[in-house]
Design a protein around this motif. Sequence first.
Motif, PDB file in Angstrom:
ATOM      1  N   GLU A  91      47.813  30.266  66.878  1.00 46.39           N
ATOM      2  CA  GLU A  91      47.421  28.865  66.767  1.00 46.39           C
ATOM      3  C   GLU A  91      47.387  28.360  65.324  1.00 46.39           C
ATOM      4  N   ILE A  92      47.604  29.254  64.350  1.00 48.53           N
ATOM      5  CA  ILE A  92      47.594  28.839  62.942  1.00 48.53           C
ATOM      6  C   ILE A  92      48.867  28.055  62.632  1.00 48.53           C
ATOM      7  N   ILE A  93      48.710  26.853  62.053  1.00 46.82           N
ATOM      8  CA  ILE A  93      49.896  26.074  61.658  1.00 46.82           C
ATOM      9  C   ILE A  93      50.020  25.951  60.138  1.00 46.82           C
ATOM     10  N   ALA A  94      48.914  26.140  59.419  1.00 44.00           N
ATOM     11  CA  ALA A  94      48.984  25.978  57.965  1.00 44.00           C
ATOM     12  C   ALA A  94      47.819  26.687  57.287  1.00 44.00           C
ATOM     13  N   VAL A  95      48.095  27.169  56.075  1.00 42.97           N
ATOM     14  CA  VAL A  95      47.056  27.742  55.222  1.00 42.97           C
ATOM     15  C   VAL A  95      47.172  27.081  53.856  1.00 42.97           C
ATOM     16  N   LEU A  96      46.100  26.422  53.448  1.00 38.76           N
ATOM     17  CA  LEU A  96      46.037  25.738  52.165  1.00 38.76           C
ATOM     18  C   LEU A  96      45.068  26.513  51.283  1.00 38.76           C
ATOM     19  N   GLY A  97      45.529  26.934  50.103  1.00 40.35           N
ATOM     20  CA  GLY A  97      44.681  27.794  49.287  1.00 40.35           C
ATOM     21  C   GLY A  97      44.547  27.367  47.846  1.00 40.35           C
ATOM     22  N   LYS A  98      43.425  27.749  47.236  1.00 42.98           N
ATOM     23  CA  LYS A  98      43.220  27.644  45.799  1.00 42.98           C
ATOM     24  C   LYS A  98      43.159  29.059  45.236  1.00 42.98           C
ATOM     25  N   THR A  99      44.073  29.352  44.281  1.00 46.70           N
ATOM     26  CA  THR A  99      44.112  30.669  43.652  1.00 46.70           C
ATOM     27  C   THR A  99      43.785  30.545  42.175  1.00 46.70           C
ATOM     28  N   GLU A 100      43.352  31.668  41.577  1.00 45.40           N
ATOM     29  CA  GLU A 100      42.776  31.596  40.241  1.00 45.40           C
ATOM     30  C   GLU A 100      43.743  31.787  39.089  1.00 45.40           C
ATOM     31  N   GLY A 101      45.014  31.453  39.270  1.00 42.71           N
ATOM     32  CA  GLY A 101      45.958  31.503  38.167  1.00 42.71           C
ATOM     33  C   GLY A 101      45.833  30.286  37.268  1.00 42.71           C
ATOM     34  N   ASN A 102      46.827  30.094  36.386  1.00 43.61           N
ATOM     35  CA  ASN A 102      46.738  28.968  35.448  1.00 43.61           C
ATOM     36  C   ASN A 102      47.301  27.668  36.017  1.00 43.61           C
ATOM     37  N   GLY A 103      47.908  27.733  37.197  1.00 44.99           N
ATOM     38  CA  GLY A 103      48.452  26.523  37.813  1.00 44.99           C
ATOM     39  C   GLY A 103      49.704  26.012  37.143  1.00 44.99           C
ATOM     40  N   CYS A 104      50.262  26.781  36.211  1.00 40.58           N
ATOM     41  CA  CYS A 104      51.451  26.340  35.476  1.00 40.58           C
ATOM     42  C   CYS A 104      52.694  27.062  35.986  1.00 40.58           C
ATOM     43  N   VAL A 105      53.784  27.020  35.218  1.00 42.01           N
ATOM     44  CA  VAL A 105      55.059  27.577  35.674  1.00 42.01           C
ATOM     45  C   VAL A 105      54.935  29.058  36.010  1.00 42.01           C
ATOM     46  N   ASN A 106      54.251  29.820  35.156  1.00 48.40           N
ATOM     47  CA  ASN A 106      54.181  31.272  35.330  1.00 48.40           C
ATOM     48  C   ASN A 106      52.958  31.726  36.103  1.00 48.40           C
ATOM     49  N   ASP A 107      52.433  30.888  36.971  1.00 44.99           N
ATOM     50  CA  ASP A 107      51.306  31.266  37.815  1.00 44.99           C
ATOM     51  C   ASP A 107      51.837  31.983  39.052  1.00 44.99           C
ATOM     52  N   PHE A 108      51.720  33.316  39.054  1.00 43.38           N
ATOM     53  CA  PHE A 108      52.237  34.102  40.173  1.00 43.38           C
ATOM     54  C   PHE A 108      51.160  34.403  41.206  1.00 43.38           C
ATOM     55  N   THR A 109      49.930  33.914  40.978  1.00 41.14           N
ATOM     56  CA  THR A 109      48.901  34.125  41.990  1.00 41.14           C
ATOM     57  C   THR A 109      49.220  33.362  43.273  1.00 41.14           C
ATOM     58  N   ARG A 110      49.958  32.262  43.139  1.00 42.54           N
ATOM     59  CA  ARG A 110      50.322  31.475  44.329  1.00 42.54           C
ATOM     60  C   ARG A 110      51.250  32.277  45.232  1.00 42.54           C
ATOM     61  N   GLY A 111      52.298  32.845  44.628  1.00 42.24           N
ATOM     62  CA  GLY A 111      53.236  33.647  45.409  1.00 42.24           C
ATOM     63  C   GLY A 111      52.598  34.920  45.931  1.00 42.24           C
ATOM     64  N   PHE A 112      51.706  35.506  45.139  1.00 39.63           N
ATOM     65  CA  PHE A 112      51.007  36.728  45.543  1.00 39.63           C
ATOM     66  C   PHE A 112      50.158  36.450  46.780  1.00 39.63           C
ATOM     67  N   ALA A 113      49.431  35.338  46.759  1.00 41.11           N
ATOM     68  CA  ALA A 113      48.597  34.972  47.908  1.00 41.11           C
ATOM     69  C   ALA A 113      49.453  34.691  49.136  1.00 41.11           C
ATOM     70  N   THR A 114      50.532  33.931  48.945  1.00 43.23           N
ATOM     71  CA  THR A 114      51.423  33.614  50.062  1.00 43.23           C
ATOM     72  C   THR A 114      52.015  34.877  50.661  1.00 43.23           C
TER      73      THR A 114
END
Length: 367
Positions: free
Chosen positions: A33-56
């Motif tokens: 039943e999950i259609i979406a996951v919206l997250g806040k990760t603790e990287g810098n939010g800039c180009v080289n923020d790999f926490t987003r991909g790591f979480a995904t």
Amino acid sequence: MQKVEVFRIATGSPDDISGLKALIDNQTIIPEEIIAVLGKTEGNGCVNDFTRGFATQSLAYYLANELQIDLDEVHKKIAFIMSGGTEGVMSPHLTVFIRKEVEAPKASEKRLAAGIAFTHPFKPEEIGRMEQVLEVAEAVRQAMKDAKIEKPEDVHFVQIKCPLLTADRIEEAAHRGKDVAVHDTYKSMGFSRGASALGVAIALGEVSEADVTNEAICTDWNLYSTVASTSAGVEIMHDEIILIGNSTESASDLVIGHSVMKDAIDIDSVKDAMKGAGLQFDEYPSKEEVSKVVNVLAKAEAATTGTCRGRRTIMLDDSDINHTRHARAVVNAAISTLTRDPMVYVSGGAEHQGPDGGGPVAVIAKV
């Protein structure tokens, strides 16, 4: 009849799926039943923020195993939108959207509805240009259909994850004889966010398609959406869309309201969004009213004037800390004063998302 439920889950690291796993193990959440996951990760939010991909990646592997499907299929079924940057007191977390079909009569009042959509992968030269704008507009229309929302005014928040340019992507385009919208990889985040937001504005009739051109993207700040929230990341080449609103085709016990913050400390607009979600109060919401809030979703931006309410700020002049990081911390703190909880979703960079220096804010609350 759809029923949408929303769960806010604290995380201890970008790859922490333990909170989601616990809710799945006790059958509070059914993976199908999950259609979406919206997250806040603790990287810098800039180009080289790999926490987003790591979480995904962590979420996708876990859910693919639970659903017994391959990774490609899980990415087609679920929108994963990770926003980097939890500056100040903002607490990293996930917001999980589930949608189930239930037997229920058509509601007399509108309740929370949600839909998702995906664009095709963009070529580097399409990012931040009209190709992206128009493709996103079409995807937003598809997300409205998926959510069973007919009227644009019933759409209260459109969260998008969009791509950015890297040196390799710029070079690949050059080898094919193509030029890109901007050669600064950090600025490319703004162009992609801006183009995606203008796609939302066109789809919902907030701006005319005729007024949007390549030249207008990230220059004409009079063109904006009041409900778009876009976040750029290196981990994708397409746009992923979560569209949230209210519909009589929903049996949810939740509702969403929104407003537009005029600047980073505009708590009056946050109050308006709370009241739009059904909270009742005069000056400040009580603890009992705040307890109804499932999550607050907002955009943050430093004004291009370098000021806030006529006072000079140094957000745009700070060479040590990027202005989006300043803005996220400020807006999160402003919202947290009302929610009494720093675990809210604030995304930085609001190009064409609300007025200069401000941005959309939405509140999801229990009826």
